[in-house]
Scaffold this motif. Structure first.
Motif, PDB file in Angstrom:
ATOM      1  N   VAL A 265       0.838  -1.205   0.000  1.00  0.00           N
ATOM      2  CA  VAL A 265       0.000   0.000   0.000  1.00  0.00           C
ATOM      3  C   VAL A 265       0.874   1.256   0.000  1.00  0.00           C
ATOM      4  CG1 VAL A 265      -1.655   1.337   1.373  1.00  0.00           C
ATOM      5  CG2 VAL A 265      -1.988  -1.122   1.051  1.00  0.00           C
ATOM      6  N   ALA A 266       1.895   1.266   0.855  1.00  0.00           N
ATOM      7  CA  ALA A 266       2.765   2.444   0.961  1.00  0.00           C
ATOM      8  C   ALA A 266       3.510   2.708  -0.346  1.00  0.00           C
ATOM      9  CB  ALA A 266       3.762   2.255   2.102  1.00  0.00           C
TER      10      ALA A 266
ATOM     11  N   ILE B 290       6.734   1.104  -7.691  1.00  0.00           N
ATOM     12  CA  ILE B 290       5.527   0.393  -8.121  1.00  0.00           C
ATOM     13  C   ILE B 290       5.846  -1.063  -8.451  1.00  0.00           C
ATOM     14  CG2 ILE B 290       3.784   0.246  -9.952  1.00  0.00           C
ATOM     15  CD1 ILE B 290       3.874   3.370  -9.997  1.00  0.00           C
ATOM     16  N   LEU B 291       6.906  -1.295  -9.193  1.00  0.00           N
ATOM     17  CA  LEU B 291       7.283  -2.671  -9.520  1.00  0.00           C
ATOM     18  C   LEU B 291       7.654  -3.453  -8.265  1.00  0.00           C
ATOM     19  CD1 LEU B 291       9.378  -2.213 -12.787  1.00  0.00           C
ATOM     20  CD2 LEU B 291       7.068  -3.147 -12.556  1.00  0.00           C
TER      21      LEU B 291
ATOM     22  N   LEU C 151       6.223  -7.534  -4.319  1.00  0.00           N
ATOM     23  CA  LEU C 151       5.981  -7.991  -2.952  1.00  0.00           C
ATOM     24  C   LEU C 151       4.728  -8.850  -2.866  1.00  0.00           C
ATOM     25  CD1 LEU C 151       6.559  -4.772  -0.793  1.00  0.00           C
ATOM     26  CD2 LEU C 151       7.924  -6.865  -0.742  1.00  0.00           C
ATOM     27  N   ILE C 152       3.666  -8.405  -3.495  1.00  0.00           N
ATOM     28  CA  ILE C 152       2.356  -9.014  -3.252  1.00  0.00           C
ATOM     29  C   ILE C 152       1.980 -10.105  -4.255  1.00  0.00           C
ATOM     30  CG2 ILE C 152       0.921  -7.356  -4.536  1.00  0.00           C
ATOM     31  CD1 ILE C 152       0.056  -8.409  -1.024  1.00  0.00           C
ATOM     32  N   LEU C 153       2.272  -9.896  -5.533  1.00  0.00           N
ATOM     33  CA  LEU C 153       1.786 -10.841  -6.552  1.00  0.00           C
ATOM     34  C   LEU C 153       2.352 -12.251  -6.414  1.00  0.00           C
ATOM     35  CD1 LEU C 153       1.516  -8.578  -9.728  1.00  0.00           C
ATOM     36  CD2 LEU C 153      -0.308  -9.401  -8.224  1.00  0.00           C
ATOM     37  N   PRO C 154       3.666 -12.434  -6.229  1.00  0.00           N
ATOM     38  CA  PRO C 154       4.152 -13.818  -6.090  1.00  0.00           C
ATOM     39  C   PRO C 154       3.571 -14.529  -4.869  1.00  0.00           C
ATOM     40  CG  PRO C 154       5.977 -12.324  -6.541  1.00  0.00           C
ATOM     41  CD  PRO C 154       4.774 -11.475  -6.266  1.00  0.00           C
TER      42      PRO C 154
ATOM     43  N   ALA D 153      10.667   8.445   7.869  1.00  0.00           N
ATOM     44  CA  ALA D 153       9.778   7.674   6.989  1.00  0.00           C
ATOM     45  C   ALA D 153      10.548   6.699   6.090  1.00  0.00           C
ATOM     46  CB  ALA D 153       8.905   8.609   6.156  1.00  0.00           C
ATOM     47  N   PRO D 154      11.577   7.156   5.353  1.00  0.00           N
ATOM     48  CA  PRO D 154      12.285   6.170   4.536  1.00  0.00           C
ATOM     49  C   PRO D 154      13.042   5.139   5.372  1.00  0.00           C
ATOM     50  CG  PRO D 154      13.342   8.320   4.356  1.00  0.00           C
ATOM     51  CD  PRO D 154      12.062   8.510   5.107  1.00  0.00           C
ATOM     52  N   ALA D 155      13.496   5.522   6.555  1.00  0.00           N
ATOM     53  CA  ALA D 155      14.194   4.560   7.411  1.00  0.00           C
ATOM     54  C   ALA D 155      13.231   3.468   7.880  1.00  0.00           C
ATOM     55  CB  ALA D 155      14.830   5.266   8.604  1.00  0.00           C
ATOM     56  N   VAL D 156      12.024   3.851   8.248  1.00  0.00           N
ATOM     57  CA  VAL D 156      11.021   2.866   8.677  1.00  0.00           C
ATOM     58  C   VAL D 156      10.679   1.926   7.526  1.00  0.00           C
ATOM     59  CG1 VAL D 156       8.608   2.599   9.384  1.00  0.00           C
ATOM     60  CG2 VAL D 156      10.077   4.259  10.545  1.00  0.00           C
ATOM     61  N   LEU D 157      10.502   2.492   6.331  1.00  0.00           N
ATOM     62  CA  LEU D 157      10.198   1.646   5.170  1.00  0.00           C
ATOM     63  C   LEU D 157      11.367   0.724   4.837  1.00  0.00           C
ATOM     64  CD1 LEU D 157       8.273   4.178   2.917  1.00  0.00           C
ATOM     65  CD2 LEU D 157       7.334   2.186   4.109  1.00  0.00           C
ATOM     66  N   ALA D 158      12.595   1.199   5.030  1.00  0.00           N
ATOM     67  CA  ALA D 158      13.769   0.351   4.791  1.00  0.00           C
ATOM     68  C   ALA D 158      13.801  -0.808   5.780  1.00  0.00           C
ATOM     69  CB  ALA D 158      15.055   1.175   4.887  1.00  0.00           C
ATOM     70  N   VAL D 159      13.536  -0.517   7.047  1.00  0.00           N
ATOM     71  CA  VAL D 159      13.541  -1.566   8.072  1.00  0.00           C
ATOM     72  C   VAL D 159      12.413  -2.567   7.829  1.00  0.00           C
ATOM     73  CG1 VAL D 159      13.186  -2.005  10.543  1.00  0.00           C
ATOM     74  CG2 VAL D 159      14.724  -0.181   9.801  1.00  0.00           C
TER      75      VAL D 159
END
Length: 121
Positions: free
Chosen positions: A14-15, A55-56, A61-64, A101-107
């Motif tokens: 989603v993010a 986006i890719l 992440l989700i499709l496979p 924000a980017p650090a949280v997404l990286a973790v």
């Protein structure tokens, strides 16, 4: 661990779909005016490339995982997104902007990769 993987993957999807779509659909100037001053340092083409990667990565992440077709690609996509977010942390740090924000997404991406490799590998 499989349920935790699903939860993290859904949140990240989603993010990244939201962030990538916004970068892809809005012009560079609108991004800068809309609170993304880092875009000043990048060409419109580079911003669109980042958007496509996000986006890719989100789809990877989700499709496979959802289809059961090559589910090992889910943690691979998570590693790619973690790398993109580490780059974002560096850019924001150099510009003296918040890096939370980017650090949280990286973790979270790294956690998804670890959980994916542990449960799917």
């Amino acid at each position: 661990m499989y349920i935790a993987l699903w939860i993290i993957v859904i949140l990240l999807t989603v993010a990244f779909l939201g962030a990538g779509s916004m970068k892809l659909l809005r012009p560079r100037t609108a991004l800068i005016d809309g609170g993304m001053p880092w875009a000043e340092d990048f060409s419109p083409t580079a911003i669109k490339a980042i958007a496509v990667l996000e986006i890719l990565g989100a789809l990877g992440l989700i499709l496979p995982l959802a289809t059961g077709i090559a589910p090992i690609l889910t943690p691979v996509a998570a590693v790619g997104l973690a790398i993109v977010m580490l780059g974002a942390v560096v850019v924001h740090h150099r510009r003296h902007e918040p890096v939370i924000a980017p650090a949280v997404l990286a973790v979270l991406s790294a956690a998804a990769a670890a959980l994916g490799f542990l449960t799917l590998g």
